[in-house]
Scaffold this motif. Structure first.
Motif, PDB file in Angstrom:
ATOM      1  N   LEU A  12      30.933  43.347  49.125  1.00 44.03           N
ATOM      2  CA  LEU A  12      29.547  43.704  49.419  1.00 44.03           C
ATOM      3  C   LEU A  12      29.446  45.197  49.701  1.00 44.03           C
ATOM      4  CD1 LEU A  12      26.766  42.210  49.838  1.00 44.03           C
ATOM      5  CD2 LEU A  12      27.242  42.344  52.294  1.00 44.03           C
TER       6      LEU A  12
ATOM      7  N   ARG B 184      25.981  42.777  46.005  1.00 44.49           N
ATOM      8  CA  ARG B 184      27.184  41.961  45.818  1.00 44.49           C
ATOM      9  C   ARG B 184      27.999  42.526  44.668  1.00 44.49           C
ATOM     10  NH1 ARG B 184      29.093  38.866  49.449  1.00 44.49           N
ATOM     11  NH2 ARG B 184      27.092  37.737  49.664  1.00 44.49           N
TER      12      ARG B 184
ATOM     13  N   THR C  69      19.814  42.225  56.939  1.00 48.29           N
ATOM     14  CA  THR C  69      18.788  41.959  55.920  1.00 48.29           C
ATOM     15  C   THR C  69      17.727  43.050  55.854  1.00 48.29           C
ATOM     16  OG1 THR C  69      17.499  40.645  57.498  1.00 48.29           O
ATOM     17  CG2 THR C  69      19.106  39.475  56.134  1.00 48.29           C
TER      18      THR C  69
ATOM     19  N   THR D 182      25.056  43.171  41.929  1.00 48.36           N
ATOM     20  CA  THR D 182      23.788  42.467  42.066  1.00 48.36           C
ATOM     21  C   THR D 182      23.186  42.601  43.454  1.00 48.36           C
ATOM     22  OG1 THR D 182      24.690  40.811  40.517  1.00 48.36           O
ATOM     23  CG2 THR D 182      22.666  40.244  41.713  1.00 48.36           C
TER      24      THR D 182
ATOM     25  N   ILE E  92      21.163  41.614  46.705  1.00 48.74           N
ATOM     26  CA  ILE E  92      20.875  40.315  47.307  1.00 48.74           C
ATOM     27  C   ILE E  92      19.734  40.478  48.313  1.00 48.74           C
ATOM     28  CG2 ILE E  92      23.218  39.478  46.952  1.00 48.74           C
ATOM     29  CD1 ILE E  92      23.762  39.973  49.908  1.00 48.74           C
ATOM     30  N   GLY E  93      19.056  39.393  48.610  1.00 51.58           N
ATOM     31  CA  GLY E  93      17.930  39.473  49.522  1.00 51.58           C
ATOM     32  C   GLY E  93      16.743  40.147  48.861  1.00 51.58           C
TER      33      GLY E  93
ATOM     34  N   MET F  48      18.937  34.304  44.185  1.00 52.97           N
ATOM     35  CA  MET F  48      18.925  35.660  43.614  1.00 52.97           C
ATOM     36  C   MET F  48      17.688  35.821  42.733  1.00 52.97           C
ATOM     37  SD  MET F  48      21.678  37.374  41.013  1.00 52.97           S
ATOM     38  CE  MET F  48      23.022  36.822  42.054  1.00 52.97           C
TER      39      MET F  48
END
Length: 370
Positions: free
Chosen positions: A177, A171, A165, A227, A229-230, A1
């Motif tokens: 998600l 998250r 992605t 949060t 992600i990616g 992260m």
């Protein structure tokens, strides 16, 4: 992260996780608004909208008649969402611990909300609504929305949105998600709950679209922080296969011509209040308001302002001819406009006022057509 919530490499104002919750909330709200996503305040530490004022909390209070939104207050949840930077500074400046929500419909967003609550799955006919799951299919271990969505994607020979992605993914504190997409074709996708026996995409998979809001990335509640992600920080276009599944499962309003939405009851009551010639005037009022109501099933901005202005002008002429009171006309127009374009009351009020004023200068004689 990543250490920072860097929404884009060039955005030096992106909120950092190391900053205070208050500073991050204001920066997040501004960031969302700059991208055209209307934001609303969430109660401090919670996922729900900030509380209405005392007047708006009273039983029987009508949002459509409420001046709070037009006067800059956050009452009525996502209906008050805004991209006005001055209003955002005022709201989060005076209440720095507010969280940030995004009104999905006006933002043109469809968010796939995947729950991760380990639970016994429902019967096979409710796992993927409209798709029978034969007894020969082994569902051992299936216990969350990640699993049910993966089954749907596998049946369509597509990757699960949870693994996409190319788009913004967030998250949630509970381990779920949020997968953010853009509704590029302006269709008014509708919200749903994955546990519903009616409209639903998959078990434990909710849809956030028109009529709902989503918690902005970087927002912190008592349960934790939402949060990203990616590396991707922008929503990708809604995949065509997923759009087809949403359409199949009833996430678009059913088309109807010429008036998809009925004229609201209060608008009909305005005719009754006028008295005399009720049937004729009722038919005329319905005909005048029908195009405004019909805008509720077409893309944002698809001629709504002109349609509402014409209706207001016509009713102004009826008022000038003594066939309707001005209060009744304003009430009918306001109710119909709010049904077709929720959250745009201030804009609609300006159009209605202007159209009525012009129409009052041209009385419509009995028998005139709108």
């Amino acid at each position: 992260m990543p250490a920072d919530l860097q929404f884009s490499p060039s955005d030096s104002t992106s909120p950092a996780f190391g900053a205070s919750v208050a500073a991050r909330s204001l920066a997040t709200a501004k960031w969302c608004a700059r991208r055209g996503w209307p934001v609303l305040p969430l109660a401090a530490g919670r996922k729900t909208p900030a509380a209405n004022c005392a007047t708006c909390r009273r039983d029987g209070h009508s949002r459509t008649q409420c001046p709070c939104i037009s006067e800059g207050r956050w009452c009525h949840g996502f209906h008050a969402a805004t991209i006005d930077q001055r209003r955002i500074n005022q709201w989060w400046g005076s209440h720095p611990n507010f969280g940030v929500g995004v009104a999905c419909g006006p933002a043109g967003l469809v968010v796939i909300d995947i729950d991760a609550h380990n639970a016994q799955p429902p019967s096979r006919d409710r796992l993927l609504p409209g798709i029978p799951i034969g007894e020969h299919v082994d569902l051992t271990g299936l216990s969350t929305g990640f699993h049910s969505l993966a089954v749907l994607a596998a049946l369509r020979d597509m990757p699960s949105p949870a693994e996409d992605t190319t788009t913004l993914r967030v998250r949630t504190p509970s381990g779920g998600l949020h997968v953010w997409y853009r509704a590029g074709d302006n269709r008014r996708w509708q919200c749903s709950s994955g546990s519903s026996q009616g409209r639903a995409l998959a078990w434990q998979v909710d849809i956030r679209a028109h009529g709902g809001y989503i918690i902005a990335p970087g927002t912190t509640t008592d349960a934790g922080t939402y949060t990203p992600i990616g590396e991707v920080r922008q929503p990708a276009l809604l995949p065509s296969w997923l759009a087809q599944e949403l359409q199949r499962t009833g996430h678009l309003p059913a088309p109807s011509i010429p008036a998809p939405r009925p004229v609201p009851p209060r608008a009909q009551q305005a005719v009754l209040a006028a008295g005399g010639g009720r049937d004729c005037t009722a038919r005329l009022l319905s005909a005048v308001l029908a195009p405004v109501a019909a805008c509720g099933h077409v893309a944002e901005g698809a001629g709504f302002s002109d349609t509402l202005n014409r209706a207001a002008y016509t009713l102004g002429g009826l008022v000038a001819a003594g066939r309707l009171t001005q209060d009744d006309a304003e009430r009918a127009l306001t109710e119909t406009a709010a049904t077709a374009r929720p959250g745009q009351e201030r804009r609609s009020e300006q159009i209605i006022r202007s159209g009525l004023a012009a129409g009052l200068k041209r009385p419509l004689a009995h028998g005139s057509r709108a």
